[in-house]
Design an enzyme around this catalytic site. Sequence first.
Site: not given
Ligand code: F6R
Length: 724
Positions: A88, A33, A597, A719, A600, A115-116, A616, A2, A593
């Site tokens: 938000w 934001r 990271k 995203k 990507e 906000n909050g 193995h 927000c 994970e």
């Molecule tokens: C990795 C990443 C992707 C998402 C995936 C699922 O950093 O961002 O692997 O985790 O596309 O996205 P959501 O969580 O939005 O369903």
Amino acid sequence: MCGIFGYCNFLVERSRGEIIDTLVEGLQRLEYRGYDSTGIAIDGDQVDSTLVYKQIGKVSALKEEIAEQNPNREVTFASHCGIAHTRWATHGEPKQSNCHPQISDPHCDFVIVHNGIITNFRELKTLLLNKGYKFESDTDTECIAKLFKHLYDTNLQNGHELDFHELTKLVLLELEGSYGLLCRSSHYPDEVIATRKGSPLLIGVKSDKKLKVDFVDVEFPDDDSKPETPLGYNKVNGGLKNLNGGTVNGRKMRPYEQNGGQNNLLPIAANEFNLRHSQSRAFLSEDGTPNPVEFFLSSDASSVVKHTKKVLFLEDNDIAHIYDGEIHIHRSRREVGASMTRSIQTLEMELAQIMKGPYTHFMQKEIFEQPESTFNTMRGRTDFENNSIMLGGLKAWLPAIRRARRLIMVACGTSYHSCLATRSIFEELSEIPVCVELASDFLDRLSPVFRDDICVFVSQSGETADTMLALTYCLERGALTVGIVNSVGSSISRVTHCGVHINAGPEIGVASTKAYTSQYIALVMFALSLSDDRVSKLERRKEIIQGLKLIPEQIKEVLQLEDKIKYLCENDLKDQKSLLLLGRGYQFASALEGALKIKEISYMHSEGVLAGELKHGVLALVDENLPIIAFGTRDSLFPKVVSSIEQVTARKGHPIIICNKNDEVWENKAKSINMQTLEVPQTVDCLQGLLNIIPLQLISYWLAVNKGIDVDFPRNLAKSVTVE
Ligand code: F6R
Ligand code: UD1
């Protein structure tokens, strides 16, 4: 997240059109934001009337909405206070009635942007409903507006017309949680209250004349320095207010307006003023007459710098009362050692700098936000004193979930890893078998789903196509569906039967970082909720809840590894083609994970390997050149992890070990073998992954930055993946 913006002009004539444009432009500066709806409140045409415009979607949609409503843009205001907000969603989905400003009643006696999160809003709402108030929104904010009205009206009935800041103090006494908020009221024309607790708020000051002082004094209740105003208006009298205003052209006028002019309105010479404190002088010019002045209030300096670089940052529990061109800062009580002034600072930062704070990329900012975002996931839901968890979105459904034959967790990418990370604690606490599924594979297999299955969908965006399709598939088969989602109002959040919003705030960087740790915590809290009826799990639950309490601080500690990690990325890991990550048990998810990271963001091949699987096949890759990172933190599998790592070092590998602080095993090994360690604090086994993933987030970030990659927008990725 927000955003708040407010604009007050005093003795600076502005048309309504100009005021609207300033507010809307302020909101545009907050767009980065992340938000899902917007709104503004300004003075109307009638006595004490208010115009409120709101719209879901972008600021541009709000602009269209205002144009459609077609207010008279030509009316001018010598003094005026307008407030605005980008929301938000946290309480209730994005829809018009949930947008801010929120109002106390149809006449808009009190109007709030906030906000909050007000954590006791349910209790307040019940109380106000019993008093006959009608609520129009699902927000927590609406109860603040109604509380203002309720306390104002009650005091008035008792013969007290409270000063705006005195009224605010009474309201704040009732609020629990966090807030940055602005309040305007038809009872206090051309005044605004700005107050904060745990949510940032600042005031920009713009004046053509030089300000006499660069600070504002803080006023306390027992202060005998209550400002004596020269014209007898807005005079504070033991908390009672005596407004000598009148009505001109249908608007309630302040005395200086009734005097006809604007700048030369003071009948009393300045040196006769009984001004006790510099806070009142701060905005007077050298000759002592009131300065025409404009104030820009915001939760974020980025929306203020365009107008002025002179800003005053409010501190928690400050109540800033702006009227007659002055800022008065009140506090409920005097604290020993607390600063008695707030300085007006000059911002030296450029806009881009402010948006990302001290960080170069949103990803870095979000990594460093994790102490707050993880705290926000738990806020209002975890009682650390009584070791209990209350997930409002699941409470009513827990008995049904406990009866499940099987729990299926479905997600993609990072969200899938958060499921893997918590699967074991789910099984341990709930004693229900848990399957973890990648959404695409789950659908490809047309996996059987039954009515007595509980299907949990984990997604940051709440819009990922594969996860959404899997959700539809499970709904068609009659299963009970649960969402673990960051974006309130997203498809998955709306379509699931129930769920938990992780409240991590918007994630702007494409690589998911803070959402992972918040999903992880939300899932652990879910598992804890499922077992709160089991005496046998009492001690384990207590241990985990106390562990959760320390996580935000411990993350802060891990973040201090950044310099060491930077060095590793510039040296040992530089120009490498591939990287193996070894983990076992709880740390297998961290390995996967971490590898995701690195892939990507830095485009380096990286693979998360279950340490037990090393022998193995994967061991064939190991030699003195292949970089390896191994998770060697303490848990019941520690001896097995040590043995896997010994297999690596026996083949001349020199791994980087993520281990607990001062762990003798690794300290001793490091004496004889060429290996490095990254030390993290120790926590409960099932929470250790929350701390272990942070160094990997930082490694992926610095590997990418060193290669000159645009970290926030890695190639080929979006995203929110809304295609199959
Ligand atoms: C990795 C990443 C992707 C998402 C995936 C699922 O950093 O961002 O692997 O985790 O596309 O996205 P959501 O969580 O939005 O369903
Ligand atoms: C609510 C507030 C939260 C605050 C908490 C404590 C909302 C939206 N949230 O959280 O900000 O911290 O009170 O006062 O009001 N839901 C789904 N699917 C999902 C996610 C949620 O159906 O994927 C549903 C839930 O079942 C619930 C509603 O959405 O009915 C809100 O969920 P959540 O925000 O998690 O609820 P609380 O924990 O009560």
